[in-house]
Design a protein around this motif. Structure first.
Motif, PDB file in Angstrom:
ATOM      1  N   ASN A  15     128.381  75.902   9.573  1.00 40.99           N
ATOM      2  CA  ASN A  15     127.003  75.423   9.514  1.00 40.99           C
ATOM      3  C   ASN A  15     126.229  76.196   8.460  1.00 40.99           C
ATOM      4  O   ASN A  15     126.443  77.399   8.273  1.00 40.99           O
ATOM      5  CB  ASN A  15     126.294  75.598  10.865  1.00 40.99           C
ATOM      6  CG  ASN A  15     126.934  74.784  11.969  1.00 40.99           C
ATOM      7  OD1 ASN A  15     126.787  73.566  12.010  1.00 40.99           O
ATOM      8  ND2 ASN A  15     127.659  75.450  12.849  1.00 40.99           N
ATOM      9  N   VAL A  68     125.538  86.766  11.325  1.00 42.32           N
ATOM     10  CA  VAL A  68     125.414  85.636  10.403  1.00 42.32           C
ATOM     11  C   VAL A  68     125.678  86.100   8.976  1.00 42.32           C
ATOM     12  O   VAL A  68     125.466  87.268   8.635  1.00 42.32           O
ATOM     13  CB  VAL A  68     124.018  84.981  10.481  1.00 42.32           C
ATOM     14  CG1 VAL A  68     123.774  84.388  11.843  1.00 42.32           C
ATOM     15  CG2 VAL A  68     122.923  85.990  10.122  1.00 42.32           C
ATOM     16  N   ASN A  77     128.062  80.876  10.701  1.00 39.97           N
ATOM     17  CA  ASN A  77     126.796  80.340  10.221  1.00 39.97           C
ATOM     18  C   ASN A  77     126.378  81.029   8.927  1.00 39.97           C
ATOM     19  O   ASN A  77     126.312  82.264   8.854  1.00 39.97           O
ATOM     20  CB  ASN A  77     125.706  80.530  11.276  1.00 39.97           C
ATOM     21  CG  ASN A  77     126.022  79.765  12.544  1.00 39.97           C
ATOM     22  OD1 ASN A  77     126.567  78.667  12.484  1.00 39.97           O
ATOM     23  ND2 ASN A  77     125.693  80.342  13.684  1.00 39.97           N
ATOM     24  N   TYR A 119     122.214  76.999   7.314  1.00 38.01           N
ATOM     25  CA  TYR A 119     120.849  76.929   7.825  1.00 38.01           C
ATOM     26  C   TYR A 119     119.842  77.367   6.765  1.00 38.01           C
ATOM     27  O   TYR A 119     120.097  78.289   5.978  1.00 38.01           O
ATOM     28  CB  TYR A 119     120.683  77.844   9.051  1.00 38.01           C
ATOM     29  CG  TYR A 119     121.433  77.385  10.269  1.00 38.01           C
ATOM     30  CD1 TYR A 119     120.945  76.343  11.058  1.00 38.01           C
ATOM     31  CD2 TYR A 119     122.625  78.002  10.652  1.00 38.01           C
ATOM     32  CE1 TYR A 119     121.630  75.932  12.186  1.00 38.01           C
ATOM     33  CE2 TYR A 119     123.315  77.589  11.777  1.00 38.01           C
ATOM     34  CZ  TYR A 119     122.814  76.552  12.539  1.00 38.01           C
ATOM     35  OH  TYR A 119     123.497  76.136  13.651  1.00 38.01           O
TER      36      TYR A 119
END
Length: 593
Positions: A505, A571, A552, A507
């Motif tokens: 993912n 992260v 992430n 972000y």
């Protein structure tokens, strides 16, 4: 300034007195409910399933068990276990010889007995020679307990019998002339000022138990615990509210009406003070309908949930109780709807109003809470924190939910610190303690735990200070952790440092001031990823909503990275100068798998 300090001191004293009264009742509410259920189900001849043998339990529980528990608890509040024992001994003197349940007498003799024993211990306990401690402890309690039981029997008992007769006669007279609903004009504002437990459990419940013992039910149990006024106000926000107050109201209804946590609607009223009129109108309507239609409960409904109300309703009172709750909800809804519709203000954000209220209260009290400092300045103040305790007036309801919220945030941030909740009166000063309490109880918490780190919030269920606590503790854990030799160095925001084999993912951080930029950057990046036939998710989130996992990848500006690194450790991060057209964005897309 002196006048403000006097007002603050008086306010603390009133809160302490009210909390002391409710503190003797709250721990024993379960026993009160047990007695109420026995009465409702098995009492002969009016119970659902009349049973003469089981009915034999009802009177002894009312006459002896409940007052003794209250006296025991009152003594324990003052002088721990020794105070609890002598509190029960002193209370028995009030009970014996009276045909009335001596709840008020127990609320006097319990703390009084514990206080007198504490004074005796303070004077003599340190002077006792080694080896004689047990003799002193047993005989001092026994002798003083005997004296107090006799004193209670001959002095306090007659006074309390007379006082109880007057109180009962007064309540009956008020009910007969239909003035009881007017009490809600005082009760509803007091609830919003967090005196709900003091009024409900400290005053109404003891009087209600005595009335229920005489006539089988009492409307006094419903005057504070009626969930109708709060339901009506929250429904008005669902239809006529604005901003986050409108979007959060449906969830608040579930917590308030079904869960019985009335504190959740207090910030909504504080945000629009005129809504106190809606609460009072709903409370007056509900009590009037309860009285006219024969409503009433067998025991206290705690918490004030519709479920709890129905469980302890008298057999012949269901219709009156349900109509009273619905009527109070309808009236409070209509009044609140008029107030909200006439309100022309555009600034109606609940979170913003909560922050503003906290700042104003803290400023007026001269309090400086560490959670409002910059992370770089306040991290060190969290170094000794080993436990977090939420302390509220009763130690239930809103504090339990606040503790649950912070516990969930700790879990997501991988912070291994226990979070619990208790009543503020039970706080103990200990090392490594962080106390989270309401602004109204900040002074009480400071008295009980002067060495603890303290954070005051306006609303347990919606405070931005929780994120500050998490950020500071997370930053502290990162400072204390030493990287293993075999561990890959933490990403400095360079594309080449990213392990793209793990990325699932991507972000972008959405700031309140730059929502449009983050949204546009997310859309452009998502389209580019799709054209490149890469299979990763792309979305924009608030900085406190990131899952802290190495799968992430977060794309941020240099300014945003400063806030990111104190919150998250796992992260992966890429720093860009421009979210829309930095060259690194193409490099990231090329290396995604």
């Amino acid at each position: 300034m002196a006048q403000e300090n006097n007002k603050s001191s008086l306010k603390v004293k009133i809160q302490k007195f009210g909390t002391a009264l409710s503190g003797m009742i709250m721990p024993n509410i379960g026993a009160v409910i047990a007695w109420g259920l026995l009465t409702a189900i098995f009492m002969s001849p009016n119970g659902w399933i009349p049973n003469k043998q089981i009915n034999n339990l009802v009177s002894p529980m009312l006459t002896y068990l409940l007052p003794l528990l209250i006296g025991y608890t009152g003594g324990k509040m003052v002088h721990d276990d020794r105070g609890a024992v002598i509190g029960a001994v002193g209370t028995i003197g009030v009970i014996v010889g009276s045909k009335q349940p001596m709840f008020l007498g127990a609320m006097i003799m319990g703390p009084l007995s514990g206080w007198l024993l504490k004074k005796l211990d303070d004077k003599f306990q340190s002077k006792i020679k080694t080896g004689f401690e047990m003799i002193y402890n047993n005989f001092s309690l026994g002798i003083l307990g005997m004296i107090l039981a006799i004193f209670a029997y001959f002095v306090i008992n007659p006074v309390m019998v007379t006082g109880s007769n007057w109180a009962s006669a007064g309540v009956d007279a008020i009910i007969k002339v239909h003035l009881l609903p007017l009490a809600n004009i005082i009760i509803e504002p007091a609830k919003v000022l967090f005196l709900n437990n003091a009024i409900g459990n400290g005053i109404l419940v003891p009087l209600g138990i005595q009335q229920a013992a005489q006539v089988g039910k009492s409307v006094l149990f419903l005057m504070e615990s009626n969930p109708g006024p709060g339901l009506g106000i929250l429904l008005a926000f669902v239809f006529f509210g604005k901003g986050s107050s409108k979007s959060s109201a449906p969830g608040a209804i579930i917590v308030q009406f079904l869960g019985g946590v009335h504190e959740i609607y207090f910030p909504y009223v504080l945000m629009k003070p005129a809504l106190i009129i809606a609460a009072m109108a709903g409370g007056v309507t509900g009590t009037a309908l309860f009285s006219m239609l024969g409503g009433g409960l067998k025991a206290a409904a705690s918490p004030g949930s519709i479920i709890a109300v129905l469980l302890v309703s008298a057999k012949d009172a269901y219709f009156g109780n349900i109509i009273g709750i619905l009527g109070s909800a309808i009236v409070s809804f209509l009044v609140a709807a008029v107030i909200l519709k006439r309100d022309k203000s555009t600034d109606d954000d609940l979170e913003e109003k909560t922050k503003q209220m906290q700042a104003m209260k803290a400023e007026s009290k001269g309090q400086a809470m560490p959670s409002e400092q910059l992370a770089s300045d306040s991290v060190n103040s969290y170094a000794d924190v080993k436990k977090v305790i939420f302390a509220c007036d009763a130690g239930m309801g809103s504090s339990a939910m606040g503790a649950s919220l912070l516990r969930d945030k700790f879990k997501k941030a991988k912070i291994d610190i226990p979070v619990t909740n208790i009543a503020v009166r039970n706080l103990k000063d200990e090392d490594g303690l962080l106390v989270v309490t309401q602004e109204e109880l900040a002074d009480r918490a400071a008295e009980k735990a002067p060495s603890a780190m303290r954070v005051a919030v306006g609303n347990f269920l919606n405070s931005p200070k929780y994120d500050s606590i998490v950020a500071n503790l997370k930053a502290l854990s990162q400072v204390q952790e030493k990287p293993k030799e075999t561990e890959k160095p933490k990403s400095k925001g360079v594309v080449d440092d990213i392990d793209f084999s793990k990325i699932k993912n991507v972000y972008f951080i959405r700031h309140d001031q730059h929502v449009g930029t983050a949204t546009m950057a997310t859309n452009l990046f998502a389209n580019a990823v799709k054209k490149a036939d890469k299979h990763v998710g792309v979305s924009a989130v608030k900085i406190n909503e990131l899952p802290d996992e190495a799968t992430n990848l977060v794309i941020v500006t240099p300014q945003a990275k400063k806030n990111l690194v104190v919150r998250y450790s796992d992260v992966q991060v890429v720093v860009v100068d421009d979210l829309l057209q930095d060259k690194k964005l193409q490099d990231v897309i090329a290396k995604l798998q």
